[in-house]
Design an enzyme around this catalytic site. Structure first.
Site, PDB file in Angstrom:
ATOM      1  N   HIS A  57      43.881  46.764  44.449  1.00  0.00           N
ATOM      2  CA  HIS A  57      43.481  47.726  43.427  1.00  0.00           C
ATOM      3  C   HIS A  57      42.331  48.606  43.900  1.00  0.00           C
ATOM      4  CE1 HIS A  57      44.923  44.307  40.589  1.00  0.00           C
ATOM      5  NE2 HIS A  57      45.936  45.077  40.935  1.00  0.00           N
ATOM      6  N   LYS A  67      32.650  46.483  43.472  1.00  0.00           N
ATOM      7  CA  LYS A  67      32.817  45.118  42.963  1.00  0.00           C
ATOM      8  C   LYS A  67      31.985  44.157  43.795  1.00  0.00           C
ATOM      9  CE  LYS A  67      37.542  46.021  41.485  1.00  0.00           C
ATOM     10  NZ  LYS A  67      38.965  45.794  41.757  1.00  0.00           N
ATOM     11  N   TYR A 127      33.982  38.764  39.089  1.00  0.00           N
ATOM     12  CA  TYR A 127      33.523  39.940  39.805  1.00  0.00           C
ATOM     13  C   TYR A 127      32.763  40.868  38.886  1.00  0.00           C
ATOM     14  CZ  TYR A 127      38.515  41.036  38.811  1.00  0.00           C
ATOM     15  OH  TYR A 127      39.758  41.162  38.257  1.00  0.00           O
ATOM     16  N   ASP A 164      51.654  44.960  39.880  1.00  0.00           N
ATOM     17  CA  ASP A 164      51.402  44.897  41.324  1.00  0.00           C
ATOM     18  C   ASP A 164      52.707  44.912  42.118  1.00  0.00           C
ATOM     19  OD1 ASP A 164      48.679  44.925  40.924  1.00  0.00           O
ATOM     20  OD2 ASP A 164      48.440  42.754  41.147  1.00  0.00           O
TER      21      ASP A 164
END
Length: 193
Positions: A57, A67, A127, A164
């Protein structure tokens, strides 16, 4: 913070202090980040069964989404892919194992692709994100794209979300013009000092 081989990726392995009661470590310290600001906008937590593969991503830059990724329980193969067109390392990937033993974390700069696969029976990944999730700015590249050649572990069947599994290949994303531009990313990084 130790830089990895892709510009904009660092690994942090904190000292863990243990005694008969358990252990303690500093999971995140903004002052230790490598010459950049990290404005915390959102904290995500995912719990995954073995083989679950989340990613790859990325978000539009600016503002992108940096992140800071850590595995609270279990272990994952954490992967960063340079998706910035014009980058000297475009299309290259790096991986590190994040687990509940070393307590390492990875800082991923805006414009880079990120994904992970759960290696343990169950893995909890947290995250910290510099920007909130904004669906209109979020994109993905298929994590099993042979052109990327990510060395996911043999013997573990990947489990992907429908989103995905339908993500474009790197070449399709490049032709569609959705990948971040390296020069634009560099200009944006300069605003974070």
């Amino acid at each position: 913070m130790d830089p990895l081989g892709i510009d904009g990726v660092w690994r942090h392995t904190p000292p863990v202090y243990s005694d008969p009661r358990g252990s303690f470590y500093e999971a995140f310290r903004a002052a230790d980040l490598p010459g950049r600001r990290f404005d915390l906008a959102q904290v995500n937590c995912s719990v995954s069964a073995r083989g679950v593969l989340r990613g790859v991503h990325f978000a539009d830059v600016p503002p992108g989404q940096a992140k800071y990724v850590m595995c609270l329980s279990g272990s994952v193969m954490d992967v960063v892919v340079d998706l910035r067109t014009g980058s000297p390392t475009f299309g290259r990937w790096e991986s590190v194992t994040l687990d509940d033993v070393t307590r390492s974390a990875v800082l991923v700069a805006e414009g880079l692709g990120h994904g992970f696969m759960a290696l343990s029976e169950r893995a909890t990944v947290m995250y910290l994100c510099s920007e909130p999730y904004t669906p209109a700015r979020e994109h993905g590249v298929h994590p099993l794209d042979p052109a990327l050649g990510i060395g996911w572990p043999a013997g573990i069947e990947p489990v992907l979300s429908e989103k995905d599994a339908k993500a474009p290949t790197l070449d399709e994303a490049l032709r569609a013009g959705v990948l971040p531009d390296y020069a634009t990313c560099q200009e944006f990084y300069a605003t974070l000092h």
